[in-house]
Every structure is written in structure tokens, then in C-alpha cells.
Design a protein around this motif. Structure first.
Motif, PDB file in Angstrom:
ATOM      1  N   GLU A   1      67.103  50.652  36.652  1.00  0.00           N
ATOM      2  CA  GLU A   1      67.876  50.506  37.884  1.00  0.00           C
ATOM      3  C   GLU A   1      68.649  49.193  37.950  1.00  0.00           C
ATOM      4  OE1 GLU A   1      66.383  51.812  41.693  1.00  0.00           O
ATOM      5  OE2 GLU A   1      64.575  52.561  40.697  1.00  0.00           O
ATOM      6  N   PHE A   2      68.100  48.141  37.346  1.00  0.00           N
ATOM      7  CA  PHE A   2      68.815  46.870  37.339  1.00  0.00           C
ATOM      8  C   PHE A   2      69.589  46.688  36.038  1.00  0.00           C
ATOM      9  CE2 PHE A   2      68.962  42.233  36.495  1.00  0.00           C
ATOM     10  CZ  PHE A   2      69.830  41.889  37.520  1.00  0.00           C
ATOM     11  N   GLN A   3      69.017  47.176  34.967  1.00  0.00           N
ATOM     12  CA  GLN A   3      69.661  47.035  33.662  1.00  0.00           C
ATOM     13  C   GLN A   3      69.380  48.264  32.815  1.00  0.00           C
ATOM     14  OE1 GLN A   3      68.850  43.243  31.867  1.00  0.00           O
ATOM     15  NE2 GLN A   3      69.751  43.788  29.901  1.00  0.00           N
ATOM     16  N   ILE A   4      70.428  48.837  32.269  1.00  0.00           N
ATOM     17  CA  ILE A   4      70.270  50.017  31.422  1.00  0.00           C
ATOM     18  C   ILE A   4      69.401  49.672  30.218  1.00  0.00           C
ATOM     19  CG2 ILE A   4      71.513  51.487  29.780  1.00  0.00           C
ATOM     20  CD1 ILE A   4      71.737  52.514  32.518  1.00  0.00           C
ATOM     21  N   GLY A   5      68.456  50.572  29.910  1.00  0.00           N
ATOM     22  CA  GLY A   5      67.627  50.391  28.728  1.00  0.00           C
ATOM     23  C   GLY A   5      66.329  49.661  28.961  1.00  0.00           C
ATOM     24  N   ILE A   6      66.040  49.269  30.218  1.00  0.00           N
ATOM     25  CA  ILE A   6      64.809  48.518  30.493  1.00  0.00           C
ATOM     26  C   ILE A   6      64.031  49.192  31.614  1.00  0.00           C
ATOM     27  CG2 ILE A   6      63.818  46.347  31.287  1.00  0.00           C
ATOM     28  CD1 ILE A   6      66.107  44.906  29.976  1.00  0.00           C
ATOM     29  N   ARG A   7      62.745  49.444  31.355  1.00  0.00           N
ATOM     30  CA  ARG A   7      61.824  49.984  32.346  1.00  0.00           C
ATOM     31  C   ARG A   7      60.723  48.957  32.601  1.00  0.00           C
ATOM     32  NH1 ARG A   7      61.945  55.530  29.365  1.00  0.00           N
ATOM     33  NH2 ARG A   7      63.347  56.725  30.710  1.00  0.00           N
ATOM     34  N   SER A   8      60.230  48.926  33.835  1.00  0.00           N
ATOM     35  CA  SER A   8      59.183  47.970  34.196  1.00  0.00           C
ATOM     36  C   SER A   8      58.168  48.614  35.122  1.00  0.00           C
ATOM     37  CB  SER A   8      59.789  46.743  34.898  1.00  0.00           C
ATOM     38  OG  SER A   8      60.737  46.097  34.086  1.00  0.00           O
ATOM     39  N   VAL A   9      56.962  48.079  35.087  1.00  0.00           N
ATOM     40  CA  VAL A   9      55.936  48.442  36.058  1.00  0.00           C
ATOM     41  C   VAL A   9      55.322  47.133  36.545  1.00  0.00           C
ATOM     42  CG1 VAL A   9      54.148  48.722  34.267  1.00  0.00           C
ATOM     43  CG2 VAL A   9      53.878  49.829  36.500  1.00  0.00           C
ATOM     44  N   ALA A  10      55.022  47.060  37.848  1.00  0.00           N
ATOM     45  CA  ALA A  10      54.520  45.814  38.428  1.00  0.00           C
ATOM     46  C   ALA A  10      53.409  46.092  39.425  1.00  0.00           C
ATOM     47  CB  ALA A  10      55.657  45.061  39.117  1.00  0.00           C
ATOM     48  N   VAL A  11      52.493  45.125  39.532  1.00  0.00           N
ATOM     49  CA  VAL A  11      51.417  45.172  40.522  1.00  0.00           C
ATOM     50  C   VAL A  11      51.368  43.846  41.253  1.00  0.00           C
ATOM     51  CG1 VAL A  11      50.052  46.804  39.166  1.00  0.00           C
ATOM     52  CG2 VAL A  11      49.673  44.341  38.887  1.00  0.00           C
ATOM     53  N   GLY A  12      50.765  43.854  42.429  1.00  0.00           N
ATOM     54  CA  GLY A  12      50.631  42.627  43.194  1.00  0.00           C
ATOM     55  C   GLY A  12      49.485  41.760  42.696  1.00  0.00           C
ATOM     56  N   VAL A  13      49.618  40.453  42.934  1.00  0.00           N
ATOM     57  CA  VAL A  13      48.583  39.485  42.573  1.00  0.00           C
ATOM     58  C   VAL A  13      48.240  38.688  43.834  1.00  0.00           C
ATOM     59  CG1 VAL A  13      48.000  37.488  41.158  1.00  0.00           C
ATOM     60  CG2 VAL A  13      49.428  39.310  40.205  1.00  0.00           C
ATOM     61  N   ARG A  14      46.970  38.673  44.200  1.00  0.00           N
ATOM     62  CA  ARG A  14      46.537  38.013  45.434  1.00  0.00           C
ATOM     63  C   ARG A  14      46.112  36.568  45.194  1.00  0.00           C
ATOM     64  NH1 ARG A  14      46.066  41.739  49.414  1.00  0.00           N
ATOM     65  NH2 ARG A  14      46.087  43.931  48.760  1.00  0.00           N
ATOM     66  N   ASP A  15      46.339  35.733  46.196  1.00  0.00           N
ATOM     67  CA  ASP A  15      45.908  34.342  46.112  1.00  0.00           C
ATOM     68  C   ASP A  15      44.533  34.192  46.757  1.00  0.00           C
ATOM     69  OD1 ASP A  15      46.309  34.419  48.851  1.00  0.00           O
ATOM     70  OD2 ASP A  15      48.184  33.281  48.795  1.00  0.00           O
TER      71      ASP A  15
ATOM     72  N   GLU B   1      57.506  52.255  50.349  1.00  0.00           N
ATOM     73  CA  GLU B   1      56.288  52.785  50.975  1.00  0.00           C
ATOM     74  C   GLU B   1      55.381  53.426  49.925  1.00  0.00           C
ATOM     75  OE1 GLU B   1      53.420  53.707  53.758  1.00  0.00           O
ATOM     76  OE2 GLU B   1      55.122  52.328  53.863  1.00  0.00           O
ATOM     77  N   ARG B   2      55.972  54.114  48.963  1.00  0.00           N
ATOM     78  CA  ARG B   2      55.186  54.710  47.878  1.00  0.00           C
ATOM     79  C   ARG B   2      54.510  53.615  47.045  1.00  0.00           C
ATOM     80  NH1 ARG B   2      58.665  58.076  46.648  1.00  0.00           N
ATOM     81  NH2 ARG B   2      59.791  57.013  44.977  1.00  0.00           N
ATOM     82  N   ALA B   3      55.219  52.508  46.831  1.00  0.00           N
ATOM     83  CA  ALA B   3      54.616  51.384  46.098  1.00  0.00           C
ATOM     84  C   ALA B   3      53.442  50.813  46.870  1.00  0.00           C
ATOM     85  CB  ALA B   3      55.674  50.303  45.851  1.00  0.00           C
ATOM     86  N   ARG B   4      53.555  50.762  48.198  1.00  0.00           N
ATOM     87  CA  ARG B   4      52.457  50.280  49.035  1.00  0.00           C
ATOM     88  C   ARG B   4      51.224  51.185  48.881  1.00  0.00           C
ATOM     89  NH1 ARG B   4      52.869  47.702  54.100  1.00  0.00           N
ATOM     90  NH2 ARG B   4      55.016  48.445  54.316  1.00  0.00           N
ATOM     91  N   ASN B   5      51.454  52.493  48.894  1.00  0.00           N
ATOM     92  CA  ASN B   5      50.343  53.444  48.797  1.00  0.00           C
ATOM     93  C   ASN B   5      49.738  53.501  47.399  1.00  0.00           C
ATOM     94  OD1 ASN B   5      50.707  54.167  51.499  1.00  0.00           O
ATOM     95  ND2 ASN B   5      52.149  55.802  51.003  1.00  0.00           N
ATOM     96  N   ASP B   6      50.587  53.410  46.374  1.00  0.00           N
ATOM     97  CA  ASP B   6      50.125  53.531  44.987  1.00  0.00           C
ATOM     98  C   ASP B   6      49.536  52.231  44.441  1.00  0.00           C
ATOM     99  OD1 ASP B   6      51.015  56.126  45.036  1.00  0.00           O
ATOM    100  OD2 ASP B   6      52.883  55.720  43.958  1.00  0.00           O
ATOM    101  N   GLY B   7      49.968  51.106  45.005  1.00  0.00           N
ATOM    102  CA  GLY B   7      49.505  49.816  44.490  1.00  0.00           C
ATOM    103  C   GLY B   7      50.280  49.347  43.276  1.00  0.00           C
ATOM    104  N   TYR B   8      51.386  49.988  42.991  1.00  0.00           N
ATOM    105  CA  TYR B   8      52.259  49.546  41.894  1.00  0.00           C
ATOM    106  C   TYR B   8      53.660  50.083  42.150  1.00  0.00           C
ATOM    107  CZ  TYR B   8      52.189  54.271  39.877  1.00  0.00           C
ATOM    108  OH  TYR B   8      52.338  55.621  39.677  1.00  0.00           O
ATOM    109  N   ALA B   9      54.631  49.528  41.414  1.00  0.00           N
ATOM    110  CA  ALA B   9      56.013  49.996  41.539  1.00  0.00           C
ATOM    111  C   ALA B   9      56.630  50.116  40.160  1.00  0.00           C
ATOM    112  CB  ALA B   9      56.831  49.037  42.392  1.00  0.00           C
ATOM    113  N   LEU B  10      57.572  51.026  40.046  1.00  0.00           N
ATOM    114  CA  LEU B  10      58.308  51.237  38.798  1.00  0.00           C
ATOM    115  C   LEU B  10      59.764  50.824  38.968  1.00  0.00           C
ATOM    116  CD1 LEU B  10      57.095  54.756  37.607  1.00  0.00           C
ATOM    117  CD2 LEU B  10      56.666  52.572  36.462  1.00  0.00           C
ATOM    118  N   GLY B  11      60.346  50.371  37.882  1.00  0.00           N
ATOM    119  CA  GLY B  11      61.784  50.142  37.813  1.00  0.00           C
ATOM    120  C   GLY B  11      62.287  50.887  36.592  1.00  0.00           C
ATOM    121  N   ASP B  12      63.047  51.949  36.804  1.00  0.00           N
ATOM    122  CA  ASP B  12      63.472  52.807  35.700  1.00  0.00           C
ATOM    123  C   ASP B  12      64.974  52.674  35.456  1.00  0.00           C
ATOM    124  OD1 ASP B  12      63.658  54.675  33.711  1.00  0.00           O
ATOM    125  OD2 ASP B  12      63.154  56.407  34.962  1.00  0.00           O
TER     126      ASP B  12
END
Length: 250
Positions: free
Chosen positions: A188-202, A175-186
Motif C-alpha cells: 500500500e505504501f510501496q509496490i513490492g513490500i508487505r509488512s505485518v506489525a504488532v503493538g509493544v507495551r511500555d 478496527e480490524r487491527a484492534r480486534n486482531d492485535g496485528y495489522a498488515l500492509g500489502d
């Protein structure tokens, strides 16, 4: 049709983690008996899509041919790749375009940074949506009831000490990603890797993919991801949206 479905399950088992799989590992990942898995494996070895390495099996370059029709017929591919390469060069970090398929996401295009220790993104790799920045962005555009249904049906594995598996906490994060327009991965899937992502519209205005940047956590903080990289990521997403809508270069 059932045989085709099971054959594809065998191929999907080879996600690069680890690079070689034993018969028992393939059988477990594809949810079939070792005897059945063995028959499919030997067929794919004969066809050149897999190779036997002692008691293990490994994917072969011929597998790339299966993805070629998608890239060959997608008018946006080359221009979008160019945008990803520009972004990776500007940020000095690797980036990817990702789509969702149920509870998973798949990297369909990527550009890897060339600097030492940069994250290397695997094209075609399937990842869980619930614990990745790309997945959370793509889940966030769905109706709340559908998000809950997907998460409830997902095996929420604790990949690292940072992985969020609690349903209510995940719903709040999405829900926070919906409101902010982006999401973080700190990490959580792999130690040592951080990511930030945004949506892309068609062309229809619907979010069809996620654009992300991934970096080594010891070098890039979450603050840097948000303050420095996120604005450039959003600019690149705007350019990618033009290509998705028109199939032409901007």
C-alpha cells in the motif's frame, strides 16, 4: 522559536526519497518560499548537516549526531536492538521498532536482513500512519473519535494501486487491527513490500511502539506473514516489552 521550527522542517524534508532534493522541492516539502528555504539550506551546508550537489542538496552523516542523545540515554536501546537482530536473523527478513507522531510514524530502531533482495529499513524514516502496518497498529489503540480526527486531517495519498484512502474503509481496517492485535500492509505504501506489525507495551501497559517485519512481496505471501512470521513477531514483542519496562536484558 519560529525559526527553529522552520529549520527542523527543512531537515525533515530529507527523508531519502529521493536522496537529493532541489531548492524548489525542499521549499515545497517544508511549506516555505524558495528564498527562505535557500537561507536555511546554506546554513545547514555551512554547518555540515547538508551538502550541495550542483543544483541539489543531500543529507550528510553529521545529521546522525542529532539523534545520538536519544539513543545514548535510552537504557533499552542495545537490548532491544539485540532482539530485533535475533528476529531478523530467524526470519531472514528486516524488522523495525516504530513510534507514532500525529499522522506519521518513525522507525527508531531497525535490523536489516542480509540476504539478497531483503527490504532495507531506513532508521529515522518518517512514514504515513494510515497506509502502513505499523501506523495502523498504533492508530488502533486510540479512541475511535481520535482516529477519525487524525484520518480526516491526513492527506490520504494513493501511493500505489493498493493504497486504501477511503475514510470508512480505513476505519474498518484499523478496527480490524484492534480486534486482531496485528495489522498488515500489502503493497500500500510501496509496490513490492508487505509488512505485518504488532503493538509493544511500555511499563504502564500502554502501547508505545509497533514492532514490524517487512518482506519482498514476490517472495513472501500475506499467508506466510500471518502463519509463520506473526507468531515469532509476537514472541519478540514480548521480549522487547521487558526491555522497555525495565531497561535491562532479559
Amino acid at each position: 522559536m519560529r525559526s527553529l521550527e522552520r529549520g527542523l522542517a527543512i531537515l525533515r524534508a530529507f527523508d531519502g526519497r529521493p536522496p537529493q532534493l532541489s531548492l524548489s522541492e525542499v521549499a515545497a516539502r517544508s511549506d516555505m518560499s524558495p528564498a527562505a528555504a535557500r537561507r536555511y539550506l546554506h546554513t545547514f551546508v555551512e554547518l555540515g548537516y547538508l551538502a550541495a550537489r550542483g543544483r541539489s542538496f543531500v543529507a550528510q552523516p553529521k545529521l546522525v549526531e542529532l539523534a545520538y542523545p536519544y539513543y545514548a540515554t535510552a537504557a533499552f536501546t542495545r537490548p532491544v536492538e539485540t532482539e530485533l537482530e535475533k528476529l531478523a536473523t530467524e526470519l531472514g527478513e528486516s524488522c523495525a521498532l516504530t513510534v507514532r507522531n500525529g499522522p506519521h510514524v518513525t522507525n527508531v530502531l531497525s535490523a536489516n536482513a542480509h540476504q539478497e533482495l531483503a527490504v532495507q529499513i531506513q532508521l529515522g524514516r518518517r512514514l504515513p500512519a494510515y497506509c502502513t502496518a505499523m501506523g495502523r497498529v498504533l492508530l488502533s489503540v486510540l479512541p475511535p473519535d481520535e482516529i477519525r480526527t487524525i484520518l480526516e486531517a491526513t492527506e490520504r495519498v494513493r501511493h500505489t494501486a493498493n493504497t486504501v484512502t477511503d475514510l470508512d474503509e480505513l476505519l474498518a481496517t484499523i478496527e480490524r487491527a484492534r480486534n486482531d492485535g496485528y495489522a498488515l500492509g500489502d503493497e500500500e505504501f510501496q509496490i513490492g513490500i508487505r509488512s505485518v506489525a504488532v503493538g509493544v507495551r511500555d511499563a504502564s501497559g500502554a502501547v508505545a511502539a509497533a514492532l514490524s517485519v517487512s518482506a519482498v512481496a514476490s517472495r513472501v505471501s500475506t499467508t506466510t506473514l500471518i502463519t509463520t512470521m506473526l507468531p515469532k513477531l509476537r514472541n519478540a514483542a514480548s521480549c522487547v516489552e521487558v526491555h522497555l519496562a525495565t531497561g535491562t536484558e532479559r
